[in-house]
Design an enzyme around this catalytic site. Structure first.
Site, PDB file in Angstrom:
ATOM      1  N   GLU A   1     -10.797 -17.124  14.624  1.00 16.60           N
ATOM      2  CA  GLU A   1      -9.646 -16.535  14.951  1.00 16.60           C
ATOM      3  C   GLU A   1     -10.242 -15.547  16.201  1.00 16.60           C
ATOM      4  O   GLU A   1     -11.040 -14.975  15.805  1.00 16.60           O
ATOM      5  CB  GLU A   1      -9.043 -15.852  13.938  1.00 16.60           C
ATOM      6  CG  GLU A   1      -8.278 -16.892  12.911  1.00 16.60           C
ATOM      7  CD  GLU A   1      -7.338 -16.118  11.977  1.00 16.60           C
ATOM      8  OE1 GLU A   1      -7.488 -14.655  12.071  1.00 16.60           O
ATOM      9  OE2 GLU A   1      -7.039 -16.703  11.288  1.00 16.60           O
TER      10      GLU A   1
ATOM     11  N   HIS B   1      -1.816 -15.537  13.344  1.00 15.18           N
ATOM     12  CA  HIS B   1      -2.035 -14.758  12.367  1.00 15.18           C
ATOM     13  C   HIS B   1      -0.819 -13.542  12.383  1.00 15.18           C
ATOM     14  O   HIS B   1      -1.259 -12.382  12.143  1.00 15.18           O
ATOM     15  CB  HIS B   1      -3.313 -14.182  12.274  1.00 15.18           C
ATOM     16  CG  HIS B   1      -3.843 -13.681  10.926  1.00 15.18           C
ATOM     17  ND1 HIS B   1      -5.254 -13.895  10.516  1.00 15.18           N
ATOM     18  CD2 HIS B   1      -3.120 -12.963   9.757  1.00 15.18           C
ATOM     19  CE1 HIS B   1      -5.275 -13.451   9.244  1.00 15.18           C
ATOM     20  NE2 HIS B   1      -4.117 -12.979   8.694  1.00 15.18           N
TER      21      HIS B   1
END
Length: 315
Positions: free
Chosen positions: A256, A275
């Site tokens: 990420e 997210h």
């Protein structure tokens, strides 16, 4: 006055709580190791989003007593190193569970009705895409929930109102009025939608891999709002390419932010979000305030309410 490192984007409610308790805020644009040591080496507390904190930082912050995670995941903090340095690590377990459950359902609705892709094609002038790519009903389908903590329980409660049959896999037995507990293999084989809500650790790493994806129905979809490491990304990409499953909804990733060259971007049947499972005004306010309250408790010499490690108080 004791210093607390906080992200600039932290909800104002959390910042105000800290100020009201006579703490000095060190507001930062980012919480990577180098920047923390540059601006807040002498801080006594820290509220952390998703950056990694390990030995290299902890060993250089002699005053640090608490890292308060803004959320429920804590795999970005080295718990053993924190304990060795006398630093509590806490989470905010009561702040975002229902919000993440709602976002989970948003992913499930999107996948079942092709909402995002249909909207994109409509913007291009294609008004018949939906007729050529029909969705599926949720009523009467089986939802498999993997992990039955606070979030999994909220997903079960909310999904039960949709007329779905609910199967649950959890490593420790729990009671549920909404579903039936089964082993993981049974859940994978019988479910039309599979939703992951586990913490990521050595026991759950790649709990969904090539073998598990092969057990799923070709018409089934998998949704992950837990942690990216729960799914073997390479195996998922292969399953999508081979049409072994019908789609996926992913809010978390092994890396990420998700690299722009990721093959996941190639699939029309994959819903991707960065997210955002708990990203609502209300949830962020609750998480910020709960994290701030943990900082205040520890800096006042009390034990935290929601620790994920055990340490002796720093002198």
């Amino acid at each position: 006055m004791k210093k607390v490192i906080v992200p600039k984007s932290l909800s104002e409610d959390g910042k105000q709580y800290l100020r009201e308790h006579n703490l000095e805020l060190v507001e930062v644009d980012r919480t990577d190791a180098d920047h923390i040591l540059e601006v807040g080496r002498d801080a006594a507390g820290m509220i952390l989003f998703v950056d990694h904190i390990g030995e290299s930082v902890l060993s250089q912050m002699p005053n640090l007593k608490i890292i308060a995670r803004h959320g429920v995941g804590y795999d970005n903090v080295d718990l053993d190193a924190a304990a060795q340095h006398g630093v509590w690590v806490t989470i905010t377990p009561k702040a975002n569970a229902e919000t993440v459950a709602e976002t989970t359902l948003a992913h499930i609705f999107d996948l079942s009705k092709n909402l995002t892709k249909t909207s994109m094609e409509m913007r291009k002038g294609d008004y018949t895409y939906a007729l050529r790519h029909r969705g599926f009903d949720l009523a009467g389908k089986t939802l498999g929930i993997v992990g039955y903590g606070r979030i999994g329980q909220w997903v079960a409660k909310k999904a039960s109102a949709l007329g779905m049959t609910i199967l649950i896999y959890n490593r420790s037995p729990k009671e549920s009025e909404y579903g039936t507990f089964v082993d993981l293999d049974t859940l994978l084989k019988r479910s039309y939608v599979i939703s992951l809500h586990l913490a990521h650790n050595s026991a759950t790493h790649h709990i969904i891999g090539a073998a598990q994806l092969a057990e799923m129905k070709p018409s089934s979809v998998v949704v992950n709002l837990g942690r990216g490491g729960l799914i073997d990304t390479d195996a998922l990409v292969a399953a999508l390419r081979n049409h072994a499953i019908a789609g996926a909804g992913l809010d978390v990733f092994e890396s990420e932010p998700l690299p722009l060259d990721s093959p996941l971007f190639q699939f029309d049947n994959v819903v991707l979000t960065p997210h955002i499972g708990s990203s609502t005004t209300e949830s962020f306010s609750r998480m910020a305030t709960d994290a701030a309250s943990e900082v205040v408790r520890v800096l006042d010499g009390q034990a935290p309410q929601w620790p994920v490690n055990q340490v002796k108080n720093k002198s």
